[in-house]
Design a protein around this motif. Structure first.
Motif, PDB file in Angstrom:
ATOM      1  N   ARG A 149     -13.906 -26.949 -18.750  1.00  0.00           N
ATOM      2  CA  ARG A 149     -13.464 -26.508 -20.209  1.00  0.00           C
ATOM      3  C   ARG A 149     -13.659 -26.148 -20.841  1.00  0.00           C
ATOM      4  N   VAL A 150     -12.864 -25.846 -21.761  1.00  0.00           N
ATOM      5  CA  VAL A 150     -12.511 -24.245 -22.907  1.00  0.00           C
ATOM      6  C   VAL A 150     -12.809 -25.039 -23.958  1.00  0.00           C
ATOM      7  N   ASP A 151     -14.107 -24.775 -25.020  1.00  0.00           N
ATOM      8  CA  ASP A 151     -13.707 -25.555 -26.440  1.00  0.00           C
ATOM      9  C   ASP A 151     -13.416 -24.084 -27.577  1.00  0.00           C
ATOM     10  N   LEU A 152     -12.895 -23.970 -28.332  1.00  0.00           N
ATOM     11  CA  LEU A 152     -12.441 -23.019 -29.456  1.00  0.00           C
ATOM     12  C   LEU A 152     -12.776 -23.891 -30.683  1.00  0.00           C
ATOM     13  N   ARG A 153     -13.721 -22.394 -31.783  1.00  0.00           N
ATOM     14  CA  ARG A 153     -13.445 -22.798 -32.947  1.00  0.00           C
ATOM     15  C   ARG A 153     -13.292 -22.029 -34.321  1.00  0.00           C
ATOM     16  N   ALA A 154     -12.170 -22.007 -35.576  1.00  0.00           N
ATOM     17  CA  ALA A 154     -12.353 -21.034 -35.890  1.00  0.00           C
ATOM     18  C   ALA A 154     -12.488 -21.610 -37.672  1.00  0.00           C
TER      19      ALA A 154
END
Length: 203
Positions: A149-154
């Motif tokens: 799983r890939v989780d990105l946040r800006a």
């Protein structure tokens, strides 16, 4: 999995350094990973490049140039390290200079990165990866077959996962963004930035 042994020092450090010119310092280090399963990098400000290692050692190259407001001697600066259990921590904490650190990493169980400001970029071997950046951009590539799983946040900025069709991206009006996706493997990736952009590529 590598077998850790009881002892206060489980990393062998070999360092070489020299001043290439009056206004630039170059240093290189190699760390034996016997007993090391986790790597933590703390970097104050600058460019951090991550790459797969050719062997089973962690290799670090640091280049430092002084800025106008810097009043010290760059020859006195270097990466510091500490070992606790199976975790090796690398630190470079000076932000009044221009610095670039290249870290070549063999496959480990976990990598965590904490950078205050700058850029984090490169390609990583299979491992659990967690990257936090205060201000700047993150751009990393991983092998799709080993990534889970890939989780990105800006908080303020954009996020994007390329190389896969199952991407879910939610953009808040004007300010922030989150993206998630799944590769074909089991090693999860998280990357967060307060202000800036985050991109992960699955190859």
């Amino acid at each position: 999995m590598r077998v850790a042994f009881a002892g206060s020092l489980i990393v062998v450090l070999v360092a070489t350094g020299h001043t290439a010119a009056a206004d630039e310092m170059l240093r290189s280090h190699r760390f034996d990973t016997t007993g090391v399963e986790r790597l933590h990098i703390e970097y104050q400000a600058g460019e951090l490049t991550l790459a797969p290692a050719d062997g089973d050692q962690i290799e670090v190259e640091l280049r430092v140039e002084p800025q106008p407001k810097w009043s010290g001697d760059v020859a006195d600066l270097d990466v510091t390290y500490s070992v606790r259990g199976d975790r090796l921590t690398l630190r470079f904490g000076e932000d009044d200079v221009r610095s670039h650190m290249l870290v070549r990493v063999p496959p480990l169980e976990q990598l965590t990165v904490d950078v205050k400001a700058g850029e984090v970029q490169g390609t990583l071997p299979p491992m659990e990866t967690d990257v936090f950046l205060g201000f700047g951009d993150i751009s990393l590539d991983f092998d799709r077959s080993s990534t889970g799983r890939v989780d990105l946040r800006a908080r303020i900025g954009d996020t994007d996962v390329d190389g896969t069709q199952n991407v879910e991206t939610n953009r808040r009006i004007v300010v922030g963004s989150t993206s998630s996706a799944a590769g074909e493997g089991a090693h999860n990736v998280q990357a967060k930035v307060r202000v800036g952009d985050v991109r992960v590529g699955l190859r």
